[in-house]
Design a protein around this motif. Sequence first.
Motif, PDB file in Angstrom:
ATOM      1  N   TYR A  71       0.714  -1.192  -0.127  1.00 39.53           N
ATOM      2  CA  TYR A  71       0.235   0.025  -0.056  1.00 39.53           C
ATOM      3  C   TYR A  71       0.830   1.125  -0.070  1.00 39.53           C
ATOM      4  N   ASN A  72       0.243   2.436   0.063  1.00 36.64           N
ATOM      5  CA  ASN A  72       1.070   3.629  -0.135  1.00 36.64           C
ATOM      6  C   ASN A  72       1.496   4.222   1.340  1.00 36.64           C
ATOM      7  N   VAL A  73       1.136   3.441   2.381  1.00 36.17           N
ATOM      8  CA  VAL A  73       1.964   3.709   3.593  1.00 36.17           C
ATOM      9  C   VAL A  73       2.858   2.606   3.952  1.00 36.17           C
ATOM     10  N   TRP A  74       4.251   3.365   4.002  1.00 34.22           N
ATOM     11  CA  TRP A  74       5.280   2.411   3.943  1.00 34.22           C
ATOM     12  C   TRP A  74       5.819   2.371   5.591  1.00 34.22           C
ATOM     13  N   ARG A  75       5.883   1.103   6.320  1.00 30.80           N
ATOM     14  CA  ARG A  75       6.389   1.218   7.460  1.00 30.80           C
ATOM     15  C   ARG A  75       8.071   0.599   7.495  1.00 30.80           C
ATOM     16  N   ASN A  76       8.716   1.608   7.172  1.00 31.99           N
ATOM     17  CA  ASN A  76      10.206   1.276   6.975  1.00 31.99           C
ATOM     18  C   ASN A  76      11.031   1.891   7.901  1.00 31.99           C
ATOM     19  N   ASN A  77      11.484   1.184   8.772  1.00 33.88           N
ATOM     20  CA  ASN A  77      12.376   1.835  10.123  1.00 33.88           C
ATOM     21  C   ASN A  77      13.677   1.016  10.285  1.00 33.88           C
ATOM     22  N   LYS A  78      13.992   0.375   9.234  1.00 36.04           N
ATOM     23  CA  LYS A  78      15.400  -0.412   9.579  1.00 36.04           C
ATOM     24  C   LYS A  78      16.385   0.268   8.877  1.00 36.04           C
ATOM     25  N   ASP A  79      17.692  -0.090   9.444  1.00 38.13           N
ATOM     26  CA  ASP A  79      18.808   0.382   8.969  1.00 38.13           C
ATOM     27  C   ASP A  79      18.961   1.983   8.864  1.00 38.13           C
ATOM     28  N   GLN A  80      18.566   2.655   9.554  1.00 37.91           N
ATOM     29  CA  GLN A  80      18.661   3.923   9.978  1.00 37.91           C
ATOM     30  C   GLN A  80      20.228   4.344   9.626  1.00 37.91           C
ATOM     31  N   SER A  81      20.533   5.302   9.014  1.00 39.45           N
ATOM     32  CA  SER A  81      21.953   5.785   8.633  1.00 39.45           C
ATOM     33  C   SER A  81      22.635   6.179  10.061  1.00 39.45           C
ATOM     34  N   LYS A  82      23.803   5.710  10.226  1.00 39.43           N
ATOM     35  CA  LYS A  82      24.612   5.897  11.323  1.00 39.43           C
ATOM     36  C   LYS A  82      25.573   7.126  10.905  1.00 39.43           C
ATOM     37  N   SER A  83      25.344   7.899   9.594  1.00 38.04           N
ATOM     38  CA  SER A  83      26.362   8.872   9.314  1.00 38.04           C
ATOM     39  C   SER A  83      26.850   9.848  10.063  1.00 38.04           C
ATOM     40  N   GLY A  84      25.791  10.325  11.173  1.00 35.69           N
ATOM     41  CA  GLY A  84      26.007  11.451  11.913  1.00 35.69           C
ATOM     42  C   GLY A  84      25.158  12.643  11.160  1.00 35.69           C
ATOM     43  N   HIS A  85      24.504  12.303  10.097  1.00 36.00           N
ATOM     44  CA  HIS A  85      23.871  13.286   9.515  1.00 36.00           C
ATOM     45  C   HIS A  85      22.550  13.678  10.458  1.00 36.00           C
ATOM     46  N   PRO A  86      22.248  15.058  10.474  1.00 37.50           N
ATOM     47  CA  PRO A  86      21.272  15.572  11.345  1.00 37.50           C
ATOM     48  C   PRO A  86      19.909  14.952  11.110  1.00 37.50           C
ATOM     49  N   ALA A  87      19.664  14.670  10.053  1.00 40.09           N
ATOM     50  CA  ALA A  87      18.110  14.164   9.539  1.00 40.09           C
ATOM     51  C   ALA A  87      18.375  13.091   8.885  1.00 40.09           C
ATOM     52  N   ALA A  88      19.024  11.981   9.171  1.00 38.85           N
ATOM     53  CA  ALA A  88      19.197  10.487   8.378  1.00 38.85           C
ATOM     54  C   ALA A  88      17.793   9.974   8.437  1.00 38.85           C
ATOM     55  N   PHE A  89      17.581   9.174   7.485  1.00 37.70           N
ATOM     56  CA  PHE A  89      16.567   8.259   7.331  1.00 37.70           C
ATOM     57  C   PHE A  89      17.145   6.937   6.611  1.00 37.70           C
ATOM     58  N   PRO A  90      16.126   5.799   6.826  1.00 38.51           N
ATOM     59  CA  PRO A  90      16.871   4.462   6.467  1.00 38.51           C
ATOM     60  C   PRO A  90      17.081   4.461   4.891  1.00 38.51           C
ATOM     61  N   GLU A  91      18.236   4.004   4.493  1.00 38.62           N
ATOM     62  CA  GLU A  91      18.796   3.871   3.131  1.00 38.62           C
ATOM     63  C   GLU A  91      17.736   2.922   2.232  1.00 38.62           C
ATOM     64  N   GLN A  92      17.158   1.945   2.986  1.00 38.49           N
ATOM     65  CA  GLN A  92      16.230   1.212   2.373  1.00 38.49           C
ATOM     66  C   GLN A  92      14.954   1.922   1.995  1.00 38.49           C
ATOM     67  N   LEU A  93      14.695   2.905   2.390  1.00 33.51           N
ATOM     68  CA  LEU A  93      13.218   3.856   2.064  1.00 33.51           C
ATOM     69  C   LEU A  93      13.874   4.395   0.740  1.00 33.51           C
ATOM     70  N   ALA A  94      14.954   4.990   0.413  1.00 34.26           N
ATOM     71  CA  ALA A  94      15.454   5.472  -0.742  1.00 34.26           C
ATOM     72  C   ALA A  94      15.300   4.344  -1.900  1.00 34.26           C
ATOM     73  N   LEU A  95      16.200   3.253  -1.314  1.00 37.82           N
ATOM     74  CA  LEU A  95      16.040   1.988  -2.142  1.00 37.82           C
ATOM     75  C   LEU A  95      14.819   1.664  -2.889  1.00 37.82           C
ATOM     76  N   ASP A  96      13.887   1.438  -1.915  1.00 38.28           N
ATOM     77  CA  ASP A  96      12.535   1.019  -2.284  1.00 38.28           C
ATOM     78  C   ASP A  96      11.927   1.862  -3.126  1.00 38.28           C
ATOM     79  N   HIS A  97      12.023   3.121  -3.174  1.00 41.94           N
ATOM     80  CA  HIS A  97      11.544   4.098  -4.213  1.00 41.94           C
ATOM     81  C   HIS A  97      12.290   4.027  -5.526  1.00 41.94           C
ATOM     82  N   ILE A  98      13.644   3.663  -5.580  1.00 46.15           N
ATOM     83  CA  ILE A  98      14.302   3.470  -6.603  1.00 46.15           C
ATOM     84  C   ILE A  98      13.953   2.200  -7.538  1.00 46.15           C
ATOM     85  N   LEU A  99      13.733   1.132  -6.501  1.00 42.70           N
ATOM     86  CA  LEU A  99      13.261  -0.107  -7.123  1.00 42.70           C
ATOM     87  C   LEU A  99      11.942  -0.195  -7.637  1.00 42.70           C
TER      88      LEU A  99
END
Length: 195
Positions: free
Chosen positions: A167-195
């Motif tokens: 559905y169009n509500v995505w519950r993607n909470n895994k692998d939150q970036s540990k880059s130290g960026h002040p507003a990181a979000f899971p890389e998997q979220l971006a990957l899923d959109h790319i896929l």
Amino acid sequence: VMKGIPSNTFNLTVTSPPYDNLRTYKDSLSWGEHVWKPILEELYRTTKDGGVVVWIVNDATVNGSETGTSFKQALYAMECGFNLHDTMIWEKDGFVAVGALKTRYAPVFEYMFIFSKGNVKTFNPIKDKPNKHAGKKLNGTKRQADGTTKPLSGCGEKGYSEFGQRYNVWRNNKDQSKSGHPAAFPEQLALDHIL
């Protein structure tokens, strides 16, 4: 930088611009309409026909009211020529201390506006939602424009698959970036959109 990119270059852009002025990013960017309007204009120019922009954004709460900036951005993208193809939700598994929980519910989602330049050229739906009717025969009806119903195509013949379309509500909470960026979000979220 975007002004130097030729028109009609990109099939897909996935971006999560700053939300209002919640973070300064080491004072490197003052965020506001004077920044996001030209960015949306350039995204429209550089997106190919049939291309998509995923714009992940949310609002600040100021003096007890959400700013509504996310909606202003979506409406401006449409003024630039984009279609608002879908309004998706990224549901997070928790929240940060934003606002007073004595006066509102905890904010646990962000908007993912899907802008398209014309009709979407490519859609590869992710099918990872477990189907509770897996293995059973397809049944059900489809409502017609005049209010009547007719059986779904393949009723009684085809079976439900093990997994259905997300559905169009995505519950993607895994692998939150540990880059130290002040507003990181899971890389998997971006990957899923790319896929």
